[in-house]
Design a protein around this motif. Sequence first.
Motif, short mmCIF file in Angstrom:
data_model
loop_
_atom_site.label_atom_id
_atom_site.label_comp_id
_atom_site.label_asym_id
_atom_site.label_seq_id
_atom_site.Cartn_x
_atom_site.Cartn_y
_atom_site.Cartn_z
N ASP A 38 0.45 3.73 1.43
CA ASP A 38 -0.36 5.00 2.75
C ASP A 38 0.76 4.21 3.80
OD1 ASP A 38 -1.14 2.34 3.59
OD2 ASP A 38 -3.64 2.81 4.64
N GLN A 83 1.23 1.40 5.91
CA GLN A 83 0.39 1.03 6.10
C GLN A 83 1.39 0.00 6.56
OE1 GLN A 83 -3.62 1.35 6.01
NE2 GLN A 83 -3.43 1.56 8.74
N ASP A 85 1.28 -1.75 0.30
CA ASP A 85 0.23 -0.03 0.17
C ASP A 85 1.39 1.34 0.22
OD1 ASP A 85 -2.37 -1.82 -0.10
OD2 ASP A 85 -2.66 -1.37 2.17
N ARG A 115 -1.63 4.11 9.23
CA ARG A 115 -1.79 5.55 7.63
C ARG A 115 -0.98 6.31 8.27
NH1 ARG A 115 -3.96 7.31 3.60
NH2 ARG A 115 -5.17 6.15 2.45
#
Length: 326
Positions: free
Chosen positions: A99, A101, A97, A202
């Motif tokens: 973001d 994470q 991802d 996040r």
Amino acid sequence: MASPPQLSIVIPVYNEELNLPTLFARLYPVLDGLGRGYEVIFTNDGSADRSMELLRAQHGSRPDVTRVIDFNANYTQHMAIMAAFERVRGQIIVTLDADLQNPPEEIPKLLAKIDGGFDYVGGFRLNRQDSFFRTYASRLINYVREHTTSIEMTDQGCMLRAYRRPIIDAIVRSGAINTFIPALAYSFSGNPTEVGVKHEERHAGVSNYSFYKLVRLNFDLITGFSIAPLQYFTMFAMASAACSFVLVLVLAYMRIFLNDNTNGVFTLFGIMFFLLSVAMIGIGLIGEYVGRSYQVVRARQQYFVREVLETSDTARTAANSNPKPN
Ligand code: UDP
Ligand code: MG
């Protein structure tokens, strides 16, 4: 021609302008330190913010290893990943991802497993940093999936995963519509394994997944990988038909032999409503499958690529002062 990279990193991006600079700053050093040829493929999934500008700049500063696919609109995370899968050049593919994470520092862990002979490495989040609701909803969903499909996965929601190329090719060939990539990959894998990976909050911004999108995704997952819901429904309908038949017999007996007429209408209404609701559930379920067939039959292009930023193999060769022979 320059030799293709060994490793392809695939990252879907949707409104991640606040995360991309940190992602670049953390991801590239990890990859540079691996000592393998790599490429990073970003798919801009119709971001409405400055994400595309940042990706363009990143392509400008690392053109040899950065590729960007720009969608004209938002087609979901899984479509963004599919578009990248269709273009990968590496033999090992890692998804993550944008973001943060999934910490990029965990990538070597996955690669070690791949090097150990596994063709599919699923990450599971060791210390999940999501809201209470998300964490428990996903536990429930994991449970349902385990009992309706043959897919074994500790953490279906973790996108930090590594695959060998044949699995990715199989996914692309399958032309799967709107489906869940980790599960699809699992079904093509011959030697899967899992590894625990760190999970962070996040880095910035909020999750792009609304409750509605999550429900849709999981409905897709269950109906995409099994027809168990249809079968359960049929069994349930048969059982309820048997029960209502018995009820009708009892009511008829009471009416004819005991001459008991009280509440008859209400009982019938009750039964009617019940049967009606059963029928409605059934229609909904059938609609789900018909809808899937419709999408396949119609075979409409699932997404539209507006632009691809990449350095062609010949240009990469030209940029390389000591090109390897083919
Ligand atoms: N994403 C995407 N298209 C979308 C939604 C999300 O490409 O329509 C990307 C997003 O940029 C991120 C990844 O998919 O890289 C996971 O999204 P998000 O963090 O919102 O999901 P969550 O972590 O809450 O499951
Ligand atoms: Mg996220």
